[in-house]
Design a protein around this motif. Structure first.
Motif, PDB file in Angstrom:
ATOM      1  N   ALA A  63      17.860  37.890  39.767  1.00 46.30           N
ATOM      2  CA  ALA A  63      17.326  37.564  39.119  1.00 46.30           C
ATOM      3  C   ALA A  63      17.090  36.248  38.164  1.00 46.30           C
ATOM      4  O   ALA A  63      17.826  34.916  39.086  1.00 46.30           O
ATOM      5  CB  ALA A  63      17.460  38.259  37.386  1.00 46.30           C
ATOM      6  N   ASP A  64      16.194  35.969  37.598  1.00 47.04           N
ATOM      7  CA  ASP A  64      15.815  34.442  37.098  1.00 47.04           C
ATOM      8  C   ASP A  64      15.262  34.749  36.356  1.00 47.04           C
ATOM      9  O   ASP A  64      15.394  34.659  34.905  1.00 47.04           O
ATOM     10  CB  ASP A  64      13.746  34.367  37.394  1.00 47.04           C
ATOM     11  N   ASP A  79      16.868  31.745  34.111  1.00 44.80           N
ATOM     12  CA  ASP A  79      15.568  30.739  33.003  1.00 44.80           C
ATOM     13  C   ASP A  79      15.005  31.986  32.630  1.00 44.80           C
ATOM     14  O   ASP A  79      14.998  31.244  31.611  1.00 44.80           O
ATOM     15  CB  ASP A  79      15.125  29.794  33.934  1.00 44.80           C
ATOM     16  N   ALA A  80      13.792  32.613  33.166  1.00 43.67           N
ATOM     17  CA  ALA A  80      13.239  32.964  32.403  1.00 43.67           C
ATOM     18  C   ALA A  80      14.266  34.288  31.754  1.00 43.67           C
ATOM     19  O   ALA A  80      13.293  35.342  30.350  1.00 43.67           O
ATOM     20  CB  ALA A  80      12.573  34.234  33.174  1.00 43.67           C
ATOM     21  N   LEU A  81      15.109  35.235  32.328  1.00 47.81           N
ATOM     22  CA  LEU A  81      15.801  35.921  31.657  1.00 47.81           C
ATOM     23  C   LEU A  81      16.566  35.591  30.422  1.00 47.81           C
ATOM     24  O   LEU A  81      16.404  35.795  29.126  1.00 47.81           O
ATOM     25  CB  LEU A  81      16.671  36.454  32.628  1.00 47.81           C
ATOM     26  N   ARG A  89      21.945  31.486  29.144  1.00 47.58           N
ATOM     27  CA  ARG A  89      21.917  30.934  29.775  1.00 47.58           C
ATOM     28  C   ARG A  89      23.878  30.748  30.521  1.00 47.58           C
ATOM     29  O   ARG A  89      24.538  31.499  31.616  1.00 47.58           O
ATOM     30  CB  ARG A  89      21.151  29.524  30.518  1.00 47.58           C
ATOM     31  N   GLU A 139      18.015  41.353  44.458  1.00 44.24           N
ATOM     32  CA  GLU A 139      17.178  40.636  43.911  1.00 44.24           C
ATOM     33  C   GLU A 139      17.481  39.537  43.295  1.00 44.24           C
ATOM     34  O   GLU A 139      17.903  40.422  42.672  1.00 44.24           O
ATOM     35  CB  GLU A 139      15.670  41.183  44.334  1.00 44.24           C
ATOM     36  N   GLY A 198      14.073  40.031  39.643  1.00 39.89           N
ATOM     37  CA  GLY A 198      13.429  39.389  39.901  1.00 39.89           C
ATOM     38  C   GLY A 198      12.688  39.026  38.501  1.00 39.89           C
ATOM     39  O   GLY A 198      14.149  38.384  37.646  1.00 39.89           O
ATOM     40  N   SER A 199      12.013  38.429  38.501  1.00 41.86           N
ATOM     41  CA  SER A 199      11.177  37.540  37.875  1.00 41.86           C
ATOM     42  C   SER A 199      10.835  38.465  36.592  1.00 41.86           C
ATOM     43  O   SER A 199      10.115  38.469  35.539  1.00 41.86           O
ATOM     44  CB  SER A 199      10.227  36.534  37.894  1.00 41.86           C
ATOM     45  N   HIS A 200      11.183  39.347  37.159  1.00 46.78           N
ATOM     46  CA  HIS A 200      10.425  40.898  36.238  1.00 46.78           C
ATOM     47  C   HIS A 200      11.446  41.432  34.867  1.00 46.78           C
ATOM     48  O   HIS A 200      12.558  41.563  35.941  1.00 46.78           O
ATOM     49  CB  HIS A 200      10.254  41.828  37.162  1.00 46.78           C
ATOM     50  N   VAL A 241      16.343  43.804  34.094  1.00 39.65           N
ATOM     51  CA  VAL A 241      16.133  42.761  34.981  1.00 39.65           C
ATOM     52  C   VAL A 241      15.493  43.061  36.558  1.00 39.65           C
ATOM     53  O   VAL A 241      16.924  43.362  37.441  1.00 39.65           O
ATOM     54  CB  VAL A 241      16.993  41.682  34.962  1.00 39.65           C
TER      55      VAL A 241
END
Length: 706
Positions: free
Chosen positions: A657-658, A660-662, A636, A655, A692-694, A690
């Protein structure tokens, strides 16, 4: 005798023999004068088989003729005789040597052979040797020495006084050692040890760092490095230093251009020797500087201040121009200059002249000439501001002694008390880089006034480095993550795997991968495209193929069955007999494309590169590196260092990006690479989509070392 015991004994001899001592050598004259002038407390024996008197004292014919077995032999004989001296000393039970003589590994094949013989002799006889081709060392921290004395088997003149201090200096350069010593003395930065390493045939830089980590007299370690010969060992001692709270400051020279580690992966084009060293130093808590001045000044600041608790800087100066310079440099160094609290502003308003402005950086104005206490009173107020981590006081020490110095002493005594009572660390910085004169040193000795960092430019660099080191040290206290078990492997670990095999490996490790289907013929490709829905992407599926687009192996935006059939035929024609068919995937749109790859550096091992991806990766070169292993928090932080980081946080209405998920996905990629073992050359996702959360790997590449 262990390696640690050998190095400790090397630097703390009770008696010394100078072999090859002669009045005809400036090295010999300087070394003997250093030992006498700086008060080495033990006997110094001179050895020369051809004369009875050297440097006005008796000379002995050999080590065997000495009246006692010495602790250290300082060797200055011609190159062909060096091994004979070591052999004689070994027979006598002498274990510690400094070899000044050159003509070894630095001179070519014959010299390397001679150095190998020296190393083998030392290992067989458990000898500790500094050098060859080194100037020796200066040790001011031995407990037996007087306060102004030292152990100085060093081949160049050391002008008195020799300042005792807490900075240990290790240099892979003999020529620069005296300049570093002179500069540190001029700035009032005392050293615990200075050593010129020479060829490191036996005692290495890492051996000396190990010693300094354990040395109670050393608080900071300063390194001048031409090369890092043993990266794993360097990493080990750097972690020891970080755990012990001893900063390492390093000037590493020899920056090179980008050097590709593998012809197949884009990642290799991003991983250059110097970039990897930068990443290694950052993770190990080694502060990298770009000049000799910054090396010593940064080490001097850390020796005097210790860790700094945070980046929020409160600045007190008597100059508006200096305030602006400091504001610019604070931004360069990632330091914040927060607004003062309301109470702080009110208190400052009470003491400042009407034309002053109580803002951070605080210019108390030239009124300090009228009110000599204004600067220190402002310092006390700013130091109590709850929104400040560190206070920077801009104040030069006097350069000349006034006719009546007593008022000056009293003023500095009051300032010293305020600094000592401050609830925040206070770093004092001078306006420019000048020598600390004799009267200034007298002030510091008499009043206890702290160390003054030399100049705004170097001072801001040093403060920024100290803050960053302190943050790394705090993070290092976190317990390490559990390692990932090796995955179940299918297929031989050779060459370059086709994308469908690489993607399957990633998916098994929990990395989200775009759906795909291997199509050996046109009709299978069409059927897959219709299941996914148009538009689709077709790629060449071929073992050993790295950059598919370079050979015409990729077709995008295919919107019909006819498009798919035509693309399938064209791709197979482009790749020839190596083709296994095509890989059919749904086409993805939008989002940000990243590269997430791991490549093996020949010195440091596996290196993670994260950057802006797609076809522009080698053009933009916006990437950051980390040595493995890493955790999600480190990834991160790496993402935040990208120049294009704002693309991930919703720039221009996109949008966000998430993150933490990335970071978690990229960490899984890194864990997988680490678990694959020594056979792996590179593992790359390019692009990693990447949105958003996708998060989804759209292409993958695995290259093996065999």
């Amino acid at each position: 005798m262990t390696a640690g015991e050998g190095v400790r004994g090397l630097f703390a001899p009770g008696s010394i023999a100078m072999v090859g001592a002669t009045d005809k050598s400036g090295w010999s004259v300087a070394t003997f004068a250093n030992l006498r002038r700086h008060g080495f407390p033990g006997p110094v024996y001179l050895v020369n088989p051809r004369t009875e008197v050297v440097h006005g004292e008796r000379a002995y014919r050999s080590l065997s003729d000495l009246p006692e077995r010495v602790d250290l032999v300082y060797v200055m004989v011609p190159t062909p005789v060096v091994l004979d001296v070591l052999k004689e000393g070994a027979r006598l039970g002498i274990r510690h040597y400094v070899v000044l003589t050159a003509g070894f590994g630095e001179t070519g094949a014959e010299g390397r052979k001679r150095e190998e013989e020296l190393t083998a002799l030392c290992r067989a006889n458990n000898l500790t040797v500094l050098g060859p081709n080194g100037n020796g060392y200066i040790n001011t921290s031995d407990g037996r020495a007087r306060s102004e004395a030292g152990i100085t088997p060093y081949g160049l003149p050391i002008p008195p006084p020799l300042l005792r201090g807490s900075v240990g200096v290790v240099l892979q350069s003999g020529a620069l050692a005296s300049s570093v010593l002179a500069f540190s003395q001029a700035r009032g930065i005392g050293l615990s040890l200075l050593t010129s390493m020479g060829n490191e045939a036996v005692v290495s830089v890492t051996d000396v760092i190990d010693h300094l980590v354990d040395d109670p007299a050393t608080r900071v370690i300063a390194l001048f490095l031409e090369s890092i010969r043993r990266p794993e060992e360097f990493a080990r001692v750097a972690r020891r230093a970080l755990a012990a709270g001893k900063p390492i400051v390093a000037l590493k020279i020899g920056r090179s251009g980008l050097a590709s580690r593998t012809a197949q992966a884009h990642t290799g084009a991003l991983v250059g020797d110097d970039a990897v060293i930068d990443a290694a130093f950052r993770q190990l808590g080694v502060i990298r500087v770009r000049s000799l001045e910054d090396l010593i000044i940064t080490a001097g600041l850390l020796a005097s201040s210790g860790p700094l608790p945070g980046p929020r800087l409160g600045v007190v100066t008597p100059s508006g121009g200096a305030s602006e310079i400091i504001a610019d440099r604070a931004e360069d160094e990632g330091l914040a200059l927060p607004a003062f609290a309301e109470e702080t502003v009110a208190r400052l308003t009470e003491i400042m002249p009407d034309f002053g402005r109580p803002a951070n950086p605080l210019d108390v104005t030239g009124y300090v000439v009228v009110d000599r206490t204004l600067l220190s009173r402002a310092l006390r107020i700013v130091a109590e501001d709850p929104g400040i981590d560190v206070v920077m006081l801009l104040s030069d020490l006097p350069r000349g002694e006034p006719p009546d110095p007593e008022p000056v002493f009293r003023l500095y005594e009051k300032s010293t008390r305020i600094i000592e009572e401050s609830p925040r660390p206070v770093v004092i910085v001078g306006n420019v880089l000048t020598d600390v004169g004799s009267f200034a040193r007298t002030i510091q000795e008499r009043t206890g006034y702290p160390h003054v960092v030399g100049g705004i430019e170097h001072g801001m660099s040093a403060i920024g480095a100290a803050v960053r080191w302190s943050a790394v040290r705090e993070r290092a206290a976190v317990r390490p993550r559990a390692t990932t078990p090796p995955p179940v492997m299918r297929g031989e670990r050779t060459g370059v795997w086709a994308e469908h095999r690489a993607s399957a490996l990633l998916a098994e490790a929990g990395v989200p991968v775009v759906p795909s289907e291997l199509a050996p013929d046109e009709e299978t490709a069409v059927a897959a495209a219709e299941r996914f829905g148009y538009p689709v992407v077709l790629k060449a599926a071929a073992e050993g193929l790295g950059h598919k687009s370079d050979v015409g192996g990729v077709r995008l935006g295919l919107g019909s069955a006819d498009d798919v059939r035509r693309a399938h035929r064209e791709i197979l024609a482009a790749v020839g007999a190596t083709g296994l068919g095509t890989l059919v995937q749904p086409q993805r749109e939008g989002g940000v494309e990243l590269l997430a790859g791991v490549v093996r550096d020949p010195a440091w091992g596996l290196v993670l590169a994260v950057g802006l991806g797609g076809v522009w990766v080698e053009v933009l070169k916006d990437s950051v590196l980390r040595l493995l292993p890493v955790d999600a928090a480190e990834v991160r932080r790496a993402l935040g260092e990208l120049r294009g980081a704002k693309l991930l946080t919703g720039a221009r209405g996109t949008e966000p990006a998430d993150l933490d998920a990335l970071a978690e996905v990229i960490t899984r990629v890194a864990d997988l690479a680490g678990a694959l073992g020594d056979d792996l050359e590179s593992l790359e996702i390019n692009p990693l989509l990447v949105r958003g959360s996708h998060i989804e790997a759209l292409d993958a590449l695995v290259t093996w070392r065999t």
